[in-house]
Design a protein around this motif. Structure first.
Motif, short mmCIF file in Angstrom:
data_model
loop_
_atom_site.label_atom_id
_atom_site.label_comp_id
_atom_site.label_asym_id
_atom_site.label_seq_id
_atom_site.Cartn_x
_atom_site.Cartn_y
_atom_site.Cartn_z
N ALA A 28 0.84 -1.21 0.00
CA ALA A 28 0.00 0.00 0.00
C ALA A 28 0.87 1.25 0.00
N PHE A 29 1.97 1.20 0.74
CA PHE A 29 2.89 2.32 0.83
C PHE A 29 3.46 2.68 -0.54
N THR A 30 4.00 1.70 -1.24
CA THR A 30 4.60 1.98 -2.54
C THR A 30 3.54 2.34 -3.58
N HIS A 31 2.35 1.76 -3.46
CA HIS A 31 1.27 2.10 -4.38
C HIS A 31 0.92 3.58 -4.27
N GLU A 32 0.82 4.08 -3.05
CA GLU A 32 0.45 5.49 -2.87
C GLU A 32 1.55 6.43 -3.37
N ILE A 33 2.80 6.05 -3.18
CA ILE A 33 3.89 6.89 -3.69
C ILE A 33 3.88 6.91 -5.22
N ALA A 34 3.70 5.74 -5.83
CA ALA A 34 3.66 5.67 -7.29
C ALA A 34 2.49 6.49 -7.84
N ARG A 35 1.35 6.42 -7.19
CA ARG A 35 0.17 7.18 -7.65
C ARG A 35 0.42 8.68 -7.51
N PHE A 36 1.07 9.09 -6.43
CA PHE A 36 1.41 10.50 -6.21
C PHE A 36 2.33 11.00 -7.32
N ILE A 37 3.35 10.23 -7.63
CA ILE A 37 4.30 10.63 -8.68
C ILE A 37 3.57 10.77 -10.03
N GLU A 38 2.73 9.80 -10.35
CA GLU A 38 2.02 9.83 -11.63
C GLU A 38 1.06 11.02 -11.72
N ASP A 39 0.42 11.37 -10.59
CA ASP A 39 -0.53 12.48 -10.59
C ASP A 39 0.15 13.84 -10.66
N VAL A 40 1.24 13.97 -9.93
CA VAL A 40 1.88 15.29 -9.78
C VAL A 40 2.87 15.58 -10.90
N PHE A 41 3.53 14.54 -11.41
CA PHE A 41 4.55 14.73 -12.43
C PHE A 41 4.22 13.96 -13.71
N PRO A 42 3.09 14.23 -14.34
CA PRO A 42 2.75 13.51 -15.57
C PRO A 42 3.77 13.81 -16.66
N GLY A 43 4.29 12.77 -17.27
CA GLY A 43 5.28 12.95 -18.32
C GLY A 43 6.61 13.46 -17.82
N GLY A 44 6.82 13.44 -16.49
CA GLY A 44 8.09 13.88 -15.93
C GLY A 44 8.18 15.36 -15.69
N ALA A 45 7.13 16.13 -16.01
CA ALA A 45 7.17 17.58 -15.81
C ALA A 45 6.79 17.93 -14.38
N VAL A 46 7.59 18.76 -13.76
CA VAL A 46 7.30 19.18 -12.39
C VAL A 46 6.21 20.23 -12.42
N ARG A 47 5.19 19.99 -11.60
CA ARG A 47 4.07 20.92 -11.53
C ARG A 47 3.93 21.37 -10.09
N ARG A 48 4.21 22.63 -9.83
CA ARG A 48 4.14 23.15 -8.46
C ARG A 48 2.73 23.63 -8.15
N PRO A 49 2.28 23.41 -6.91
CA PRO A 49 0.95 23.88 -6.54
C PRO A 49 0.93 25.38 -6.34
N THR A 50 -0.24 25.96 -6.38
CA THR A 50 -0.40 27.37 -6.09
C THR A 50 -0.49 27.55 -4.58
N ILE A 51 0.37 28.39 -4.03
CA ILE A 51 0.43 28.59 -2.58
C ILE A 51 -0.18 29.93 -2.22
N PRO A 52 -1.12 30.00 -1.28
CA PRO A 52 -1.65 31.29 -0.86
C PRO A 52 -0.56 32.15 -0.22
N GLN A 53 -0.69 33.46 -0.35
CA GLN A 53 0.33 34.35 0.21
C GLN A 53 0.37 34.30 1.73
N GLU A 54 -0.76 34.08 2.33
CA GLU A 54 -0.82 34.02 3.79
C GLU A 54 -1.48 32.71 4.21
N VAL A 55 -0.93 32.10 5.24
CA VAL A 55 -1.52 30.87 5.76
C VAL A 55 -2.06 31.17 7.15
N HIS A 56 -3.34 30.97 7.35
CA HIS A 56 -3.97 31.29 8.64
C HIS A 56 -4.16 30.02 9.45
#
Length: 297
Positions: free
Chosen positions: A269-297
């Motif tokens: 289960a551990f490796t499955h979740e890591i593999a799924r995370f990589i596939e979702d976040v880096f499709p085709g190997g491209a790094v995609r950064r999330p949008t971060i709010p300027q302030e965190v409350h």
């Protein structure tokens, strides 16, 4: 699945201390695994094998004072030394790796991801750890680590005590699995692989690190996956909720039936979740950064 070969080497860290390193695979992305306090790189063997077989390059290492890595002269350990080791290993990679950090390793990765610019990692996978943790769970771990100062008479005795500490594991550790975790002393008794000075130095500093960890978490701007164990006594719903407020772009997955020793309890289960995370976040190997709010409350 690809055939996995392991290349072992010694890496001179930022202050020259030698670190034992294993590398599996030659593909991408690179995953840099940082183990927990009192563990060795062997804690990642099954996960690194599985992910390398999927095409990733997996780097595992023994932290200073642990396993086959060097010990600090005089036993003077500090958290910043461990962070420096992790930074040095990340910076020598051809591209920023994904950090997979369990417990202490995850906290070190969190500090570096929040404080260093450019960030040394392209993403973080935190394994059952948050900036604030449940004290009772940590005390249970430390009590086990301190329980056998005179070591064990043989591998059978060590296996019995580990089984009592990890009752969720069905199989008792075999001698070949225990050899990397124990060292034979001049008296013939088997003692843990880590430098006893770690218990005093690192544990003393860990509580003081919490304000720094909380501040660093709010500045993390790379993709984050938090994996927690359903039966963990170190991470709780409260600490997870606090973390997700600090890092609102983080993904959280709770692994059923797993404890704080998540990778060992539920490796598939551990490796499955890591593999799924990589596939979702880096499709085709491209790094995609999330949008971060300027302030965190």
């Amino acid at each position: 699945m690809r055939m996995v070969t392991i290349r072992t080497s010694t890496f001179p860290s930022h202050d020259g201390l030698p670190l034992a390193v294993d590398v599996r695979g030659t593909g991408a992305p690179a995953l840099l695994f940082a183990h927990g306090f009192g563990q060795t790189r062997g804690a990642w063997n099954a996960a690194a094998d599985a992910l390398a077989a999927r095409g990733c390059r997996c780097i595992t290492f023994d932290s200073r004072g642990h396993g086959e890595s060097g010990r600090v002269a005089g036993g003077d350990y500090h958290m910043d030394q461990f962070a420096g080791d992790l930074m040095a290993l990340a910076r020598v990679q051809p591209e920023p790796p994904i950090l997979v950090g369990a417990s202490m390793g995850g906290l070190l990765g969190l500090v570096l991801a929040g404080e260093a610019r450019p960030a040394p990692f392209r993403a973080l996978v935190l394994v059952d750890i948050t900036p604030r943790w449940e004290t009772a769970g940590v005390e249970r771990i430390l009590a086990f680590m301190q329980a056998y100062p005179d070591g064990f008479a043989d591998y059978t005795e060590a296996a019995e005590q580990i089984s009592a500490y990890l009752p969720q594991r069905r199989e008792r550790k075999r001698e070949e699995q225990l050899k990397p975790l124990l060292r034979e002393g001049a008296d013939g008794r088997l003692r843990w692989h880590w430098d006893p000075a770690l218990l005093e130095d690192v544990v003393r500093e860990s509580e003081r690190y919490q304000p720094r960890l909380l501040a660093a978490a709010a500045r993390v701007d790379v993709p984050v996956l938090l994996l927690s164990g359903e039966r963990s006594d170190v991470v709780s719903r409260e600490t997870v909720a606090e973390f997700l407020k600090l890092v609102p772009h983080a993904r959280h997955v709770e692994v059923p039936a797993a404890t704080h020793m998540l990778a060992g309890d539920a490796n598939d289960a551990f490796t499955h979740e890591i593999a799924r995370f990589i596939e979702d976040v880096f499709p085709g190997g491209a790094v995609r950064r999330p949008t971060i709010p300027q302030e965190v409350h």
